[in-house]
Design a protein around this motif. Structure first.
Motif, PDB file in Angstrom:
ATOM      1  N   LYS A   1       0.781  -1.262   0.220  1.00 39.52           N
ATOM      2  CA  LYS A   1      -0.068  -0.036  -0.003  1.00 39.52           C
ATOM      3  C   LYS A   1       0.783   1.127   0.096  1.00 39.52           C
ATOM      4  O   LYS A   1       0.437   2.347  -0.662  1.00 39.52           O
ATOM      5  CB  LYS A   1      -0.893   0.159   1.200  1.00 39.52           C
ATOM      6  N   LEU A   2       2.309   1.192   0.506  1.00 39.65           N
ATOM      7  CA  LEU A   2       2.910   2.237   0.482  1.00 39.65           C
ATOM      8  C   LEU A   2       3.685   2.505  -0.866  1.00 39.65           C
ATOM      9  O   LEU A   2       4.352   3.817  -0.942  1.00 39.65           O
ATOM     10  CB  LEU A   2       4.127   1.974   1.823  1.00 39.65           C
ATOM     11  N   ALA A   3       3.856   1.632  -1.524  1.00 37.90           N
ATOM     12  CA  ALA A   3       4.538   1.833  -3.006  1.00 37.90           C
ATOM     13  C   ALA A   3       3.904   2.976  -3.922  1.00 37.90           C
ATOM     14  O   ALA A   3       2.710   3.095  -3.928  1.00 37.90           O
ATOM     15  CB  ALA A   3       4.556   0.572  -3.653  1.00 37.90           C
ATOM     16  N   CYS A   4       4.657   3.530  -4.463  1.00 35.26           N
ATOM     17  CA  CYS A   4       4.003   4.596  -5.440  1.00 35.26           C
ATOM     18  C   CYS A   4       4.267   4.227  -6.901  1.00 35.26           C
ATOM     19  O   CYS A   4       4.235   5.023  -7.853  1.00 35.26           O
ATOM     20  CB  CYS A   4       4.936   5.978  -5.263  1.00 35.26           C
ATOM     21  N   SER A   5       4.446   2.952  -7.189  1.00 34.44           N
ATOM     22  CA  SER A   5       4.650   2.343  -8.421  1.00 34.44           C
ATOM     23  C   SER A   5       3.398   1.249  -8.607  1.00 34.44           C
ATOM     24  O   SER A   5       2.793   1.261  -7.701  1.00 34.44           O
ATOM     25  CB  SER A   5       6.036   1.420  -8.627  1.00 34.44           C
ATOM     26  N   ASP A   6       3.194   0.955  -9.769  1.00 32.00           N
ATOM     27  CA  ASP A   6       2.118   0.073  -9.969  1.00 32.00           C
ATOM     28  C   ASP A   6       2.164  -1.365  -9.297  1.00 32.00           C
ATOM     29  O   ASP A   6       3.135  -2.071  -9.078  1.00 32.00           O
ATOM     30  CB  ASP A   6       2.108  -0.237 -11.458  1.00 32.00           C
ATOM     31  N   THR A   7       1.064  -1.497  -8.372  1.00 31.87           N
ATOM     32  CA  THR A   7       1.147  -2.594  -7.609  1.00 31.87           C
ATOM     33  C   THR A   7      -0.079  -3.943  -8.011  1.00 31.87           C
ATOM     34  O   THR A   7      -0.419  -4.616  -7.215  1.00 31.87           O
ATOM     35  CB  THR A   7       0.840  -2.228  -6.210  1.00 31.87           C
ATOM     36  N   PHE A   8      -0.320  -3.679  -9.040  1.00 31.19           N
ATOM     37  CA  PHE A   8      -1.315  -4.862  -9.822  1.00 31.19           C
ATOM     38  C   PHE A   8      -1.002  -6.062  -9.792  1.00 31.19           C
ATOM     39  O   PHE A   8      -1.565  -6.939  -9.204  1.00 31.19           O
ATOM     40  CB  PHE A   8      -1.858  -4.201 -10.955  1.00 31.19           C
ATOM     41  N   ILE A   9       0.480  -6.311 -10.331  1.00 33.25           N
ATOM     42  CA  ILE A   9       0.813  -7.727 -10.195  1.00 33.25           C
ATOM     43  C   ILE A   9       1.207  -8.207  -8.697  1.00 33.25           C
ATOM     44  O   ILE A   9       0.855  -9.345  -8.377  1.00 33.25           O
ATOM     45  CB  ILE A   9       2.193  -7.881 -10.905  1.00 33.25           C
ATOM     46  N   ASN A  10       1.618  -7.488  -8.091  1.00 28.93           N
ATOM     47  CA  ASN A  10       1.728  -7.758  -6.528  1.00 28.93           C
ATOM     48  C   ASN A  10       0.441  -8.267  -5.905  1.00 28.93           C
ATOM     49  O   ASN A  10       0.212  -9.028  -5.254  1.00 28.93           O
ATOM     50  CB  ASN A  10       2.458  -6.728  -5.783  1.00 28.93           C
ATOM     51  N   THR A  11      -0.736  -7.388  -6.068  1.00 28.05           N
ATOM     52  CA  THR A  11      -1.849  -7.678  -5.378  1.00 28.05           C
ATOM     53  C   THR A  11      -2.643  -8.906  -6.068  1.00 28.05           C
ATOM     54  O   THR A  11      -3.145  -9.514  -5.358  1.00 28.05           O
ATOM     55  CB  THR A  11      -2.804  -6.237  -5.773  1.00 28.05           C
ATOM     56  N   LEU A  12      -2.376  -9.015  -7.243  1.00 25.25           N
ATOM     57  CA  LEU A  12      -2.780 -10.262  -8.180  1.00 25.25           C
ATOM     58  C   LEU A  12      -2.110 -11.551  -7.552  1.00 25.25           C
ATOM     59  O   LEU A  12      -2.883 -12.475  -7.210  1.00 25.25           O
ATOM     60  CB  LEU A  12      -2.684 -10.259  -9.532  1.00 25.25           C
ATOM     61  N   GLN A  13      -0.886 -11.289  -7.393  1.00 26.31           N
ATOM     62  CA  GLN A  13      -0.155 -12.321  -6.642  1.00 26.31           C
ATOM     63  C   GLN A  13      -0.555 -12.962  -5.400  1.00 26.31           C
ATOM     64  O   GLN A  13      -0.723 -14.202  -5.196  1.00 26.31           O
ATOM     65  CB  GLN A  13       1.311 -11.871  -6.536  1.00 26.31           C
ATOM     66  N   ILE A  14      -1.037 -11.989  -4.515  1.00 31.80           N
ATOM     67  CA  ILE A  14      -1.304 -12.060  -3.277  1.00 31.80           C
ATOM     68  C   ILE A  14      -2.538 -12.949  -3.322  1.00 31.80           C
ATOM     69  O   ILE A  14      -2.561 -14.108  -2.472  1.00 31.80           O
ATOM     70  CB  ILE A  14      -1.522 -11.049  -2.331  1.00 31.80           C
ATOM     71  N   TYR A  15      -3.541 -12.755  -4.058  1.00 34.41           N
ATOM     72  CA  TYR A  15      -4.939 -13.428  -4.148  1.00 34.41           C
ATOM     73  C   TYR A  15      -4.609 -14.635  -4.990  1.00 34.41           C
ATOM     74  O   TYR A  15      -5.260 -15.576  -4.318  1.00 34.41           O
ATOM     75  CB  TYR A  15      -5.881 -12.545  -4.917  1.00 34.41           C
ATOM     76  N   SER A  16      -3.918 -14.737  -5.797  1.00 31.83           N
ATOM     77  CA  SER A  16      -3.651 -15.983  -6.504  1.00 31.83           C
ATOM     78  C   SER A  16      -2.950 -17.017  -5.345  1.00 31.83           C
ATOM     79  O   SER A  16      -3.178 -18.253  -5.189  1.00 31.83           O
ATOM     80  CB  SER A  16      -2.730 -16.138  -7.802  1.00 31.83           C
TER      81      SER A  16
END
Length: 315
Positions: free
Chosen positions: A186-201
């Motif tokens: 949540k603190l990152a200022c770059s795109d975190t879509f892949i990270n979020t998708l990875q967490i759920y997967s």
């Protein structure tokens, strides 16, 4: 630009459970007490299993590994909180934060896998008692634990390596008492879509599959128990599962309660406080659950503490 942000960021700030200075001594004493109880309780379980030859069975082998993992999981988060309160320094280095996050994911994932393995152990013991010693050999038990460790380590390293690709700007305050992966992202200022998708997967695989295994095991256990003609046999079968079921409900119940409750997820402070329920409490309560509900463990602990010989009687 991203490389610069990643290399210049030197530390995060862990905001802890409260910013009230008057509450810090109370929080320190509370967590120190819980940590000492966790270490002592789980250490006694490990020593009791090692000291009593009657407990050299697959069920207690997995239990001793669970106790060791609980010690490691608590040590990953609580000591840093205690040091931060004592020194009044909330900072944690970038490397230290990701390291803590990695070890937390390893031991949390291993806890999840061990609970599934213990459910499988009870399934074989009750549904296939005549083949129990043949299926759950010493080598196979060790292999199950090693596989669980490798799986949880791979899961943790995957998340950490992806987190290393994130860039952070100026806001480095983590509203938690330890470096939780979700809060870091949540603190990152770059795109975190892949990270979020990875967490759920990964959650579906690392947590969903073991939960499904536990549900399947106990579905078969219940079905097998109700086919027993003897009431005493039913009670004995259920009693051997009582401790494990209590630990399962405590671990998953508190975890799901924290992450699925809107009142908790919408408030950073409530989230940090509620996280204690699945980060600290289960690891502290597990030794009490097994020592109070398991007759063999009570006898072994009494012998370990008092040193008095006893005659082991099977239920």
């Amino acid at each position: 630009m991203k490389l610069k942000n990643r290399t210049t960021l030197s530390e995060f700030l862990l905001l802890g459970l409260s910013d009230d200075p008057q509450l810090q001594p109370l929080i320190f004493c509370l967590f120190l007490s819980m940590y000492l109880v966790t270490i002592l309780g789980n250490l006694l379980i490990i020593l009791a299993v090692r000291a009593d030859s009657h407990l050299h069975t697959p069920m207690f082998f997995f239990l001793s590994n669970l106790s060791l993992n609980d010690i490691c999981l608590s040590t990953t988060t609580i000591p840093k909180l205690l040091v931060s309160i004592q020194t009044e320094d909330q900072s944690i280095t970038y490397t230290g934060c990701l390291t803590q996050c990695t070890f937390f994911l390893i031991f949390a994932g291993l806890e999840n896998c061990l609970l599934a393995v213990m459910a499988y152990d009870r399934y074989v013991a009750i549904c296939h008692p005549l083949r129990y010693q043949i299926i759950l050999t010493s080598d196979f038990c060790v292999l199950l634990v090693l596989f669980s460790l490798i799986l949880s380590t791979g899961h943790a390293l995957l998340h950490t390596l992806m987190a290393l690709q994130l860039s952070f700007c100026t806001k480095v305050e983590i509203p938690h008492f330890f470096c939780e992966l979700v809060q870091i992202i949540k603190l990152a200022c770059s795109d975190t879509f892949i990270n979020t998708l990875q967490i759920y997967s990964a959650a579906v695989i690392i947590f969903g599959v073991p939960i499904a295994g536990i549900i399947f095991s106990y579905t078969k256990i219940v079905s097998s128990v109700y086919r027993m003609a003897s009431v005493g046999g039913r009670y004995k079968a259920f009693s051997t599962c009582g401790s494990h079921l209590s630990v399962v409900f405590l671990f998953y119940g508190t975890g799901f309660g924290v992450h699925l409750s809107p009142a908790v997820t919408e408030s950073f402070t409530k989230n940090a406080v509620a996280s204690v329920m699945y980060v600290v409490i289960p690891q502290m309560m597990n030794p009490f659950i097994y020592s109070l509900r398991n007759r063999e463990m009570k006898i072994a602990l009494r012998y370990l503490i008092t040193g008095k010989p006893f005659i082991f009687l099977c239920c």
